[in-house]
Scaffold this motif. Structure first.
Motif, PDB file in Angstrom:
ATOM      1  N   HIS A   2      30.168  61.487  69.052  1.00 22.88           N
ATOM      2  CA  HIS A   2      29.176  62.386  68.483  1.00 22.88           C
ATOM      3  C   HIS A   2      29.823  63.688  68.018  1.00 22.88           C
ATOM      4  CE1 HIS A   2      25.384  64.393  67.851  1.00 22.88           C
ATOM      5  NE2 HIS A   2      25.783  65.376  68.620  1.00 22.88           N
ATOM      6  N   GLN A   3      29.532  64.066  66.773  1.00 24.84           N
ATOM      7  CA  GLN A   3      30.036  65.319  66.213  1.00 24.84           C
ATOM      8  C   GLN A   3      28.875  66.083  65.599  1.00 24.84           C
ATOM      9  OE1 GLN A   3      33.263  64.782  63.444  1.00 24.84           O
ATOM     10  NE2 GLN A   3      33.940  62.942  64.497  1.00 24.84           N
ATOM     11  N   GLU A   4      28.963  67.402  65.641  1.00 24.58           N
ATOM     12  CA  GLU A   4      27.994  68.253  64.954  1.00 24.58           C
ATOM     13  C   GLU A   4      28.749  69.296  64.151  1.00 24.58           C
ATOM     14  OE1 GLU A   4      24.768  69.864  67.205  1.00 24.58           O
ATOM     15  OE2 GLU A   4      24.461  67.999  68.300  1.00 24.58           O
ATOM     16  N   THR A   5      28.100  69.787  63.114  1.00 22.39           N
ATOM     17  CA  THR A   5      28.721  70.782  62.244  1.00 22.39           C
ATOM     18  C   THR A   5      28.363  72.189  62.704  1.00 22.39           C
ATOM     19  OG1 THR A   5      28.627  69.271  60.374  1.00 22.39           O
ATOM     20  CG2 THR A   5      28.916  71.593  59.859  1.00 22.39           C
ATOM     21  N   ARG A   6      29.366  73.032  62.744  1.00 19.55           N
ATOM     22  CA  ARG A   6      29.211  74.458  63.014  1.00 19.55           C
ATOM     23  C   ARG A   6      29.990  75.226  61.957  1.00 19.55           C
ATOM     24  NH1 ARG A   6      26.021  72.443  65.938  1.00 19.55           N
ATOM     25  NH2 ARG A   6      25.657  72.821  68.144  1.00 19.55           N
ATOM     26  N   ASP A  64      26.885  78.891  65.084  1.00 19.59           N
ATOM     27  CA  ASP A  64      25.948  78.352  64.109  1.00 19.59           C
ATOM     28  C   ASP A  64      25.897  79.268  62.882  1.00 19.59           C
ATOM     29  OD1 ASP A  64      23.948  80.418  64.536  1.00 19.59           O
ATOM     30  OD2 ASP A  64      23.196  79.288  66.255  1.00 19.59           O
ATOM     31  N   SER A  93      33.628  70.300  62.242  1.00 21.90           N
ATOM     32  CA  SER A  93      32.964  69.334  63.111  1.00 21.90           C
ATOM     33  C   SER A  93      33.429  69.612  64.532  1.00 21.90           C
ATOM     34  CB  SER A  93      33.340  67.905  62.721  1.00 21.90           C
ATOM     35  OG  SER A  93      32.855  67.608  61.442  1.00 21.90           O
ATOM     36  N   PRO A  97      29.294  70.277  71.032  1.00 22.58           N
ATOM     37  CA  PRO A  97      28.435  71.265  70.381  1.00 22.58           C
ATOM     38  C   PRO A  97      27.767  72.234  71.356  1.00 22.58           C
ATOM     39  CG  PRO A  97      27.454  69.073  70.257  1.00 22.58           C
ATOM     40  CD  PRO A  97      28.834  68.903  70.796  1.00 22.58           C
TER      41      PRO A  97
END
Length: 100
Positions: A2-6, A64, A93, A97
């Motif tokens: 799992h990756q999230e964008t910041r 963020d 990425s 997170p």
């Protein structure tokens, strides 16, 4: 995985501002930051980091978009006219997170 964008906000500026900037970053919502020495050449000439107060630093903040925009606006308004400073934003990425 799992990756999230910041956002990665990178600040390159005069080392004399380090303590003040780090306090402001925290106050403006950064959960953390990384500071490293930096040297190079730009519109204000060569900065070789040969003197403790005469060199440059690079500060990196992963956060963020809202926090990145708030920090960038503050730094632009407060420092751009009187100090050597550049800011740039990148999407990154992150694998953890919750840390940002």
């Amino acid at each position: 995985m799992h990756q999230e964008t910041r956002k990665l906000l990178t600040i390159v500026t005069e080392s004399a501002l380090e303590t003040e900037l780090c306090d402001e970053l925290t106050r403006l919502g950064a959960g953390g930051y990384t500071v490293t020495d930096a040297r190079g050449r730009g519109s204000r000439g060569v900065r070789d980091a040969g003197w403790a107060s005469g060199g440059n630093i690079r500060i990196e903040v992963i956060c963020d978009a809202r926090v990145a925009d708030r920090i960038a606006a503050h730094l632009r308004d407060r420092y751009y006219s009187d100090y050597a400073m550049i800011l740039y934003l990148s999407d990154v990425s992150v694998l953890r997170p919750e840390k940002f």
